[in-house]
Design a protein around this motif. Structure first.
Motif, PDB file in Angstrom:
ATOM      1  N   HIS A   6      -6.433 -48.520 -31.640  1.00  0.00           N
ATOM      2  CA  HIS A   6      -6.846 -47.216 -31.111  1.00  0.00           C
ATOM      3  C   HIS A   6      -8.237 -46.835 -31.604  1.00  0.00           C
ATOM      4  CE1 HIS A   6      -3.548 -45.876 -28.757  1.00  0.00           C
ATOM      5  NE2 HIS A   6      -2.676 -46.115 -29.719  1.00  0.00           N
ATOM      6  N   ARG A   9     -10.799 -48.829 -29.828  1.00  0.00           N
ATOM      7  CA  ARG A   9     -10.949 -48.336 -28.461  1.00  0.00           C
ATOM      8  C   ARG A   9     -11.738 -47.024 -28.450  1.00  0.00           C
ATOM      9  NH1 ARG A   9      -5.399 -47.599 -25.799  1.00  0.00           N
ATOM     10  NH2 ARG A   9      -5.476 -49.844 -25.751  1.00  0.00           N
ATOM     11  N   ALA A  12     -15.355 -47.634 -29.103  1.00  0.00           N
ATOM     12  CA  ALA A  12     -16.046 -48.181 -27.937  1.00  0.00           C
ATOM     13  C   ALA A  12     -16.322 -47.093 -26.914  1.00  0.00           C
ATOM     14  CB  ALA A  12     -15.193 -49.280 -27.310  1.00  0.00           C
ATOM     15  N   LEU A  13     -15.341 -46.272 -26.686  1.00  0.00           N
ATOM     16  CA  LEU A  13     -15.519 -45.200 -25.712  1.00  0.00           C
ATOM     17  C   LEU A  13     -16.578 -44.214 -26.178  1.00  0.00           C
ATOM     18  CD1 LEU A  13     -11.878 -44.487 -24.585  1.00  0.00           C
ATOM     19  CD2 LEU A  13     -13.739 -45.292 -23.179  1.00  0.00           C
ATOM     20  N   VAL A  16     -20.001 -45.385 -25.471  1.00  0.00           N
ATOM     21  CA  VAL A  16     -20.388 -45.185 -24.080  1.00  0.00           C
ATOM     22  C   VAL A  16     -20.715 -43.727 -23.819  1.00  0.00           C
ATOM     23  CG1 VAL A  16     -19.585 -45.326 -21.710  1.00  0.00           C
ATOM     24  CG2 VAL A  16     -19.051 -47.138 -23.320  1.00  0.00           C
ATOM     25  N   VAL A  17     -19.853 -42.868 -24.370  1.00  0.00           N
ATOM     26  CA  VAL A  17     -20.068 -41.429 -24.194  1.00  0.00           C
ATOM     27  C   VAL A  17     -21.410 -41.032 -24.781  1.00  0.00           C
ATOM     28  CG1 VAL A  17     -19.278 -39.168 -24.931  1.00  0.00           C
ATOM     29  CG2 VAL A  17     -17.645 -40.844 -24.111  1.00  0.00           C
ATOM     30  N   ALA A  20     -24.118 -42.014 -22.503  1.00  0.00           N
ATOM     31  CA  ALA A  20     -24.152 -41.135 -21.329  1.00  0.00           C
ATOM     32  C   ALA A  20     -24.721 -39.781 -21.688  1.00  0.00           C
ATOM     33  CB  ALA A  20     -22.752 -40.988 -20.754  1.00  0.00           C
ATOM     34  N   GLY A  24     -28.014 -38.058 -20.370  1.00  0.00           N
ATOM     35  CA  GLY A  24     -27.976 -36.737 -19.749  1.00  0.00           C
ATOM     36  C   GLY A  24     -29.023 -35.802 -20.355  1.00  0.00           C
ATOM     37  N   ASN A  46     -26.661 -51.906 -13.089  1.00  0.00           N
ATOM     38  CA  ASN A  46     -25.599 -51.157 -12.407  1.00  0.00           C
ATOM     39  C   ASN A  46     -25.051 -50.000 -13.245  1.00  0.00           C
ATOM     40  OD1 ASN A  46     -25.768 -52.462 -10.016  1.00  0.00           O
ATOM     41  ND2 ASN A  46     -23.961 -53.757 -10.289  1.00  0.00           N
ATOM     42  N   PRO A  47     -24.739 -50.214 -14.543  1.00  0.00           N
ATOM     43  CA  PRO A  47     -24.253 -49.061 -15.325  1.00  0.00           C
ATOM     44  C   PRO A  47     -25.280 -47.925 -15.370  1.00  0.00           C
ATOM     45  CG  PRO A  47     -23.825 -51.107 -16.490  1.00  0.00           C
ATOM     46  CD  PRO A  47     -24.670 -51.465 -15.311  1.00  0.00           C
ATOM     47  N   ILE A  51     -24.769 -43.956 -13.844  1.00  0.00           N
ATOM     48  CA  ILE A  51     -25.014 -42.681 -14.537  1.00  0.00           C
ATOM     49  C   ILE A  51     -26.101 -41.884 -13.815  1.00  0.00           C
ATOM     50  CG2 ILE A  51     -25.713 -41.620 -16.728  1.00  0.00           C
ATOM     51  CD1 ILE A  51     -22.958 -42.927 -16.757  1.00  0.00           C
TER      52      ILE A  51
END
Lengths: 650, 426
Positions: A6, A9, A12-13, A16-17, A20, A24, A46-47, A51
């Protein structure tokens, strides 16, 4: 293992956040956000393009539209491009999506059509009309629903014309499009056209669900004139259409609706009567009250239960007599329904009526009224309930005492204490003690003065009650009184006092003082069992005193160490030392490790403590402690863990 | 933080409730015999159901359904094979046969005309889409929360359930738990005086957008159907780290999950306490580490993560001119005076979903509005989404619950919706 997965994970998330979010912020700071985003669409990965599309949904203008439209045939980026295109207000976006209808196929085309529907692009109606006949069922259904969302004469006419001969797989969506169009007509004020379209669908050969939607719409669009159609559903032998009726009735305005439902009650089956009554209750129809009240009084029990419950929402003070009568019915479920309604019916006038009846009733009704007065917390009811605690009927007495426990205040503690002195019945005494516990737990130390007379009673049973109830009050006066009872002349009182002290509530800081009598008892209690109880109570209290600073908790354990001789208490002490988890815990734990009976528990605690580098322990202290574990632990796993940490420290 | 409800048997829960003289499950007007609570229920009287999404949360809620005597679960659907099989086993055990059918594609399950109702616990990415498809297919729906990814989805969800006349219950089970109901009753009935502030613990304001991670080798479709997992979310390649339906695309858009996970519970409770099931706050402003919002009736909503009494997760606090009450998941209740919390009440810690499930099943039968119907869920979610928009833009935003637009705010308005990946739509 699961936790590690967990964390990985989540990390990793988060990465990415963070990317992003950073992206932003960067865009938001730039003057030419859109230009940079467009550049990203043209040159990025592509990624990055994905965004950029998300940001163009906020900052894009017609300038971005061609670049976004170019992505519509791209299977990986089409959906991202539409995120932006759907949100760019300029009509150029409508035209781009319409133009794409002729350029993409399959799912990509469905996506484009869905976006057209979302934007309600009138410019695309002709293109979508052509797609109604597409051999790809997905495309045709998407076109039908999109046209429904767009609405208006051209779209709805095309849907209506296509419906009768549409393929079976497409027809539900065409009918849904018609329902959407009818809804749109009504919202735009074209009631006649809305009704006509709803009627067209409900009479067409379409799936049951579409007929239900159209029927609901047809009733609601007609307003009061829809009541005959509503009644038609309420009389339908088809349960699904009946269900549409009762559901739609809840959405309709006006007293005529209730009148119509009440009229149906007379001829409906008991099952349907119940559902109709619930519908009336949900609507809150006051004019249905006489019928529902009548249904509460007599008829099939299942309907009476429903009716009694329905009165909660449409009843008033005029229902009290019937409901009270029903609340004492032999059928427990019916009685409970009436009682619950009486407990929940809103209004001061209900309170007043129940209180008035309470002073005049007896037996079963009086017990119900006491219970209701408590549940409703009726102002002024306490005195009336208190008068019932000496009622000749045991059931009434018991209910009254229980109710006093639930809502009583310190004054009722005083009253109940006086009553205790007068009665001998064991059940009555038990009931009263429970009530005292409830009030004292809720109101706290303010009740203590009222309980102190019990501690001085000549009756040992009452002194025992004093011990137990004073603990619920907490505070120094209660503690002092219970401590004094340890030396009571009666052994049963002593027992109770020791047990009470050993489970004293932990409301820090008020109750920390209990450690003093407990420690004294542990040292020199009259009986060995008192010493054991006190020592265990002492350790448990320290364990639970989490708001006490760690050094104070540790000091209290150290005070008790000389008294801890049995493995059971040693294990408890190890647990507390581990929970305290400071450098000072280490020495006593090392000492416990020398006792083979508890060596493993102590070693595990030492490993836990020494594995952390922030407990104020020096490297040498940690190494020495871990070395002790390696020497003393019986468990190979613990030894191995110690060796691993030792290696890491080196 | 994940929401892991304690598994408590229905029998034990009912016993607790009955002991306290409180039956919470049904609108108390329905006879238990009619609901099939006692003993066997004729097959013709059973609600035939399917379950879509049977991972951790889904299997728990399904277990609550399976404890009810008047349901028969005949179909389960999941994109992961092992989950499908586990759920089928549970359903078959209850049914006493091997007839529960497994599906990888929810469309096949929804096409069955024998199914009356569905549980949807797919993960928030799919919730609104699957619920809408179910309603259009004529099914009643119990849908886990968060139910929607943005404001537009919230409105569309309420619309479709009105239009189709289907029953919808959001999985906000605290609406059916006694301590929360009691606190809300105090607020709604004036026992706290005129309500002025409601507090919610959203459990973090951090956006949780699911990005585009490096491609990995895709598993066999039979084991994990990645295309179905993505569903309405924009395309990205398979990466097992995204295969967490509970968090994937929660909140959608750039705004991400933020306060949605817990807010859909605690903000929802504040909405109810303020009698605002049909509206939402009109102003949202980040203030320090809090989010302040203002209801049309002047009541203030404070979303904050600290300063709570130790009462477990998901606490709420309601303050009026004469008193306050606070409660949380450990089922304890604190109030400004002992008198406010006097009275016999049931304490059911561990936020079980059993009572909420029962309320849904009762409403399937009566066609009444469940406690967390689509309308109430719509505005509770809008409050959370609008708060997230303010947090994302780092400034105050004003919202009009009548037009459902942010006032003179193009940036915020463009955060209200997001396109679906093809072929999905609402």
């Amino acid at each position: 293992m699961l936790a590690i997965r967990h964390i990985a994970r989540a990390a990793a998330l988060m990465a990415v956040v963070a990317c992003a979010a950073t992206a932003g912020r960067a865009y938001a700071a730039a003057d030419d956000k859109e230009a940079k985003l467009i550049t990203t669409l043209q040159t990025g990965t592509n990624p990055e393009k994905a965004i950029a599309c998300k940001n163009l949904a906020i900052y894009g203008t017609k300038t971005a539209v061609p670049v976004l439209a170019a992505l519509l045939p791209d299977e990986k980026l089409s959906s991202w491009a539409r995120i932006a295109l759907e949100n760019i207000p300029d009509p150029v976006a409508d035209e781009a999506l319409r133009d794409a209808v002729g350029k993409v196929q399959g799912n990509l085309l469905i996506g484009v059509i869905n976006s057209i529907g979302q934007r309600r692009s009138v410019v695309a109606v002709d293109a979508l009309t052509q797609k109604l006949k597409d051999t790809d069922t997905g495309v045709a259904t998407a076109a039908a629903e999109a046209m429904g969302h767009i609405g208006g004469k051209a779209a709805s006419a095309a849907l209506e014309q296509f419906l009768p001969d549409s393929p079976a797989a497409v027809r539900p969506s065409v009918a849904y499009g018609c329902v959407l169009s009818a809804e749109r007509y009504l919202a735009d004020g074209n009631r006649a056209e809305s009704i006509r379209l709803y009627d067209f669908v409900r009479k067409a050969q379409v799936p049951r669900q579409r007929i239900q939607e159209a029927t609901r719409g047809a009733i609601l669009a007609r307003g009061a004139e829809g009541i005959p159609l509503l009644v038609e559903q309420l009389r339908s032998p088809n349960m699904a259409m009946f269900a549409v009726g009762v559901r739609t009735a809840r959405e309709m305005q006006g007293p005529q609706v209730a009148d119509a439902i009440v009229a149906e009650l007379a001829t409906a089956s008991p099952d349907r009567q119940g559902l109709l009554i619930i519908t009336l209750a949900d609507r809150g129809d006051g004019n249905a009250l006489p019928a529902v009240l009548a249904a509460t009084k007599s008829g099939p029990t299942s309907v009476r239960i429903v009716a009694a419950g329905a009165l909660e929402r449409i009843g008033n003070v005029s229902c009290v007599a019937v409901l009270l009568d029903t609340a004492t019915d032999a059928d427990a479920e019916l009685a409970q329904a009436a009682k619950t309604t009486l407990a929940r019916l809103r209004g001061k006038e209900i309170d007043a009526e129940l209180l008035r009846r309470l002073s005049k009733s007896s037996g079963k009704t009086l017990a119900v009224l006491i219970d209701l007065a408590e549940r409703r917390k009726i102002d002024g009811a306490l005195a009336a309930i208190a008068q019932c605690v000496e009622n000749a009927d045991p059931a009434v007495r018991s209910t009254a005492v229980e109710s006093l426990g639930a809502i009583g205040e310190p004054q009722q503690v005083a009253d109940l204490v006086k009553l205790l002195a007068k009665i001998q019945d064991a059940k009555d005494r038990t009931d009263i003690e429970k009530a005292l516990v409830a009030i004292c737990s809720r109101c706290g130390a303010v009740c203590t003065p009222h309980l102190l007379p019990l501690a001085k009673s000549t009756d040992p049973a009452l002194r025992t009650t004093a011990s137990r109830t004073l603990a619920c009050c907490g505070g120094p006066d209660a503690l002092s009184a219970v401590t004094a009872l340890v030396d009571d002349k009666d052994e049963s009182v002593q027992d109770a006092a020791v047990r009470t002290l050993s489970t004293w509530p932990n409301r820090w800081p008020d109750d920390t003082a209990v450690t003093q009598p407990l420690l004294a008892l542990a040292k020199s209690g009259k009986k060995p069992q008192y010493q054991v109880l006190a020592l265990r109570g002492y350790l448990q209290f320290v364990q639970g005193a989490k708001k006490l600073p760690a050094d104070q908790r540790l000091a209290k354990i150290v005070d008790a160490l000389p008294l801890i001789t049995r493995p059971e208490e040693k294990r408890l002490a190890i647990s507390v030392l581990s929970a305290v988890g400071t450098a000072g815990s280490l020495q006593p734990l090392i000492a416990f490790a020398g006792d083979s009976a508890v060596a493993d528990e102590a070693c595990a605690a030492i490993v836990d403590l020494a594995s952390k580098n922030n407990q104020g322990l020096s490297k040498e202290q940690r190494q020495k402690a871990l070395q002790t574990v390696i020497e003393k632990a019986k468990s190979d796993a613990t030894k191995k863990k110690a060796e691993g940490i030792l290696q890491a420290i080196k | 933080m994940r929401e892991e409800a304690v598994r408590v048997s229905r029998r034990r829960l009912l016993k607790t409730a009955i002991q306290a003289g409180v039956i919470l499950a049904a609108p108390q007007i329905i006879p238990s015999s009619a609901l099939g609570k006692d003993g066997a229920v004729a097959p013709s009287e059973r609600i035939v159901m399917g379950a879509i999404g049977v991972g951790g949360r889904g299997s728990y809620v399904l277990s609550c359904f399976l404890q009810e005597s008047d349901i028969q679960c005949v179909a389960v659907c999941d994109i992961q094979a092992r989950r499908r099989e586990a759920a089928k086993k549970a359903a078959d055990n209850k049914n006493g046969n091997q007839d529960c059918t497994t599906y990888r594609d929810l469309r096949e399950l929804l096409a069955r005309t024998d199914i009356d109702a569905v549980l949807i616990a797919t993960g928030p990415n799919w919730h609104a889409t699957a619920a809408t498809m179910a309603a259009k297919a004529g099914k009643d729906v119990y849908c886990e929360k968060p139910c929607t990814k943005n404001i537009a989805q919230s409105l569309a969800l309420a619309d479709v359930f009105r239009r189709t006349a289907r029953i919808f219950q959001a999985g906000t089970q605290r609406r059916s738990l006694p301590n929360f109901m009691y606190a809300i009753d105090l607020a709604r009935t004036g026992k706290l005086g005129k309500l002025h502030t409601v507090h919610a613990h959203p459990g973090g304001f951090t956006p949780g957008m699911s990005g585009w991670l490096p491609a990995e080798a895709e598993p066999r479709k039979e084991d994990v159907d990645w295309d179905m997992f993505l569903g309405p979310a924009a395309y990205r390649p398979y990466n097992r780290r995204l295969l967490d339906g509970f968090n994937f695309e929660k909140g959608g858009g750039l705004v991400g999950g933020g306060c949605l996970e817990w807010g859909s519970h605690c903000v929802d409770l504040c909405q109810w306490a303020n009698d605002s099931d049909d509206t939402a706050p009109i102003e949202y402003e980040p203030v320090g580490n809090q989010l302040h919002a203002l209801y049309p009736n002047g009541v203030k909503l404070v979303m904050r993560n600290d300063g709570w009494l130790p009462m477990g997760s998901c606490p709420v606090r309601f303050e009026g001119e004469t008193g306050w009450v606070e409660t949380g998941d450990d089922a304890e209740t604190a109030a400004s005076s002992a008198a406010l919390i006097a009275g016999r009440r049931t304490k059911i810690p561990g936020y079980p979903a059993n009572f909420h499930v029962r309320n849904f099943l009762d409403c399937v039968k009566t066609r009444s509005k469940p406690r967390a119907d689509a309308g109430a869920a719509c505005y509770a979610h809008i409050a959370c989404h609008a708060a997230n928009v303010a947090l994302y833009l780092k400034r105050k935003v004003k919202y009009d619950p009548k037009t459902n637009e942010f006032i003179n705010d193009d940036e915020a308005n463009r955060l209200r919706s997001e396109a679906f990946r093809e072929p999905w739509r609402l």
